[in-house]
Design a protein around this motif. Structure first.
Motif, PDB file in Angstrom:
ATOM      1  N   GLU A 123      -4.960  -0.781  10.358  1.00  0.00           N
ATOM      2  CA  GLU A 123      -3.871   0.155  10.084  1.00  0.00           C
ATOM      3  C   GLU A 123      -3.608   0.264   8.575  1.00  0.00           C
ATOM      4  O   GLU A 123      -3.109   1.280   8.098  1.00  0.00           O
ATOM      5  N   ILE A 124      -3.969  -0.780   7.838  1.00  0.00           N
ATOM      6  CA  ILE A 124      -3.788  -0.745   6.380  1.00  0.00           C
ATOM      7  C   ILE A 124      -4.741   0.276   5.762  1.00  0.00           C
ATOM      8  O   ILE A 124      -4.345   1.083   4.915  1.00  0.00           O
ATOM      9  N   ALA A 125      -5.976   0.243   6.208  1.00  0.00           N
ATOM     10  CA  ALA A 125      -6.982   1.177   5.698  1.00  0.00           C
ATOM     11  C   ALA A 125      -6.674   2.608   6.129  1.00  0.00           C
ATOM     12  O   ALA A 125      -6.789   3.548   5.340  1.00  0.00           O
ATOM     13  N   VAL A 179       0.848  -1.200   0.000  1.00  0.00           N
ATOM     14  CA  VAL A 179       0.000   0.000   0.000  1.00  0.00           C
ATOM     15  C   VAL A 179       0.884   1.251   0.000  1.00  0.00           C
ATOM     16  O   VAL A 179       0.637   2.203  -0.747  1.00  0.00           O
ATOM     17  N   ALA A 232      -3.862   3.911   4.043  1.00  0.00           N
ATOM     18  CA  ALA A 232      -4.301   4.178   2.671  1.00  0.00           C
ATOM     19  C   ALA A 232      -5.036   5.515   2.588  1.00  0.00           C
ATOM     20  O   ALA A 232      -4.749   6.344   1.710  1.00  0.00           O
ATOM     21  N   ILE A 233      -5.959   5.748   3.507  1.00  0.00           N
ATOM     22  CA  ILE A 233      -6.748   6.982   3.460  1.00  0.00           C
ATOM     23  C   ILE A 233      -5.862   8.190   3.763  1.00  0.00           C
ATOM     24  O   ILE A 233      -5.990   9.238   3.131  1.00  0.00           O
ATOM     25  N   LEU A 256       0.653   3.725  -3.206  1.00  0.00           N
ATOM     26  CA  LEU A 256       0.085   5.047  -2.964  1.00  0.00           C
ATOM     27  C   LEU A 256       1.165   6.107  -2.766  1.00  0.00           C
ATOM     28  O   LEU A 256       0.946   7.122  -2.114  1.00  0.00           O
ATOM     29  N   HIS A 300      -3.740   8.890   0.664  1.00  0.00           N
ATOM     30  CA  HIS A 300      -4.656   9.381  -0.366  1.00  0.00           C
ATOM     31  C   HIS A 300      -5.041  10.842  -0.118  1.00  0.00           C
ATOM     32  O   HIS A 300      -4.998  11.675  -1.026  1.00  0.00           O
TER      33      HIS A 300
END
Lengths: 171, 171
Positions: free
Chosen positions: B131-133, B23, B136-137, B27, B140
């Motif tokens: 923690e991955i999400a 990720v 990512a946010i 990203l 982003h």
């Protein structure tokens, strides 16, 4: 918004499944469909609901084809997340117009019918990364970030946001 | 942007670590620091670079305190992701002004100094999720979605985005 996780269980996959469930819940989906689960995921999520609020559902064992067909029948757009799909940023305006969405998240092997029966095949970058991250960014973008402000209603505990440290209160 | 994953290895954590690395790479981060790894994560990421482009780095074994201190010394803002922190949406404008950022991602147990030496403790919702999400946010939002359009330069393979099916070309 609802989420469908495709595919059967496989070894060491339960952490990823738990992440997918909790991300769906935290970012405003109503429910996730899992074809099969190895561990105690529904009860983990139930405990999270009891502690932190909301009524997010984990629905286990319904065949994916059926979940997708039913979603379409009730007017949901079916959005399949795949690195082979069209860039999210090109389709986001269209997706935001959809009343209701079923997000389909790939597992280890995605059958061909998913690509063909989905209304959209959407890529969050065309690079390999993580279905958890792709789901998070899709949910976030479709809701234009509004999901971050969502309240989870009645709960046992509640976090009071802090610049430093941890503040948790009973509510 | 760089990423630091705190904490020692523990059983069954390697899938989560791989997701965090991929990720970060997909990203737009330049590198991730891992304190310790169990499996062959650096070589997995090296293969991904060779196949799909870019020169994302996995840096293993440097103590977290040192990584954070060095980041500050070179003018990076240190952003610690924690569900106890201040809401992302309240701080995002400030974060976008930072020239360079080190994102710190919690592991199983986050030591107190992290909360205190971070420039920002940021929550992507105050709900438990992934923690991955959250990473990512954050990536982003800090890049205002521009990272989705990023090119990875020279690569063996390249995906041609498709409305249906899979199209991969040698490049």
């Amino acid at each position: 918004m609802t989420v469908l996780r495709l595919g059967q269980r496989y070894v060491r996959d339960d952490r990823t499944l738990t992440h997918l469930c909790l991300v769906s819940r935290a970012l405003g989906a109503e429910a996730i469909y899992l074809e099969e689960v190895e561990k105690d995921i529904p009860s983990t999520v139930k405990e999270v609901n009891e502690t932190w609020g909301g009524d997010f559902e984990v629905i286990v064992g319904r065949p994916s084809k059926k979940v997708m067909a039913e979603a379409k029948a009730e007017g949901r757009k079916v959005v399949h997340l795949t690195m082979y799909g069209l860039p999210l940023q090109e389709k986001i305006d269209e997706l935001r117009l959809a009343d209701k969405i079923l997000v389909v998240v790939g597992g280890p092997k995605v059958p061909g019918y998913v690509y063909h029966s989905a209304d959209y095949n959407i890529a969050v970058t065309s690079q390999p990364h993580s279905e958890i991250a792709a789901l998070a960014i899709l949910l976030h973008e479709v809701q234009s970030g509004e999901e971050l402000k969502r309240s989870f209603g009645k709960s046992k505990l509640r976090i009071v946001p802090s610049a430093r440290g941890k503040r948790v209160v009973e509510s």
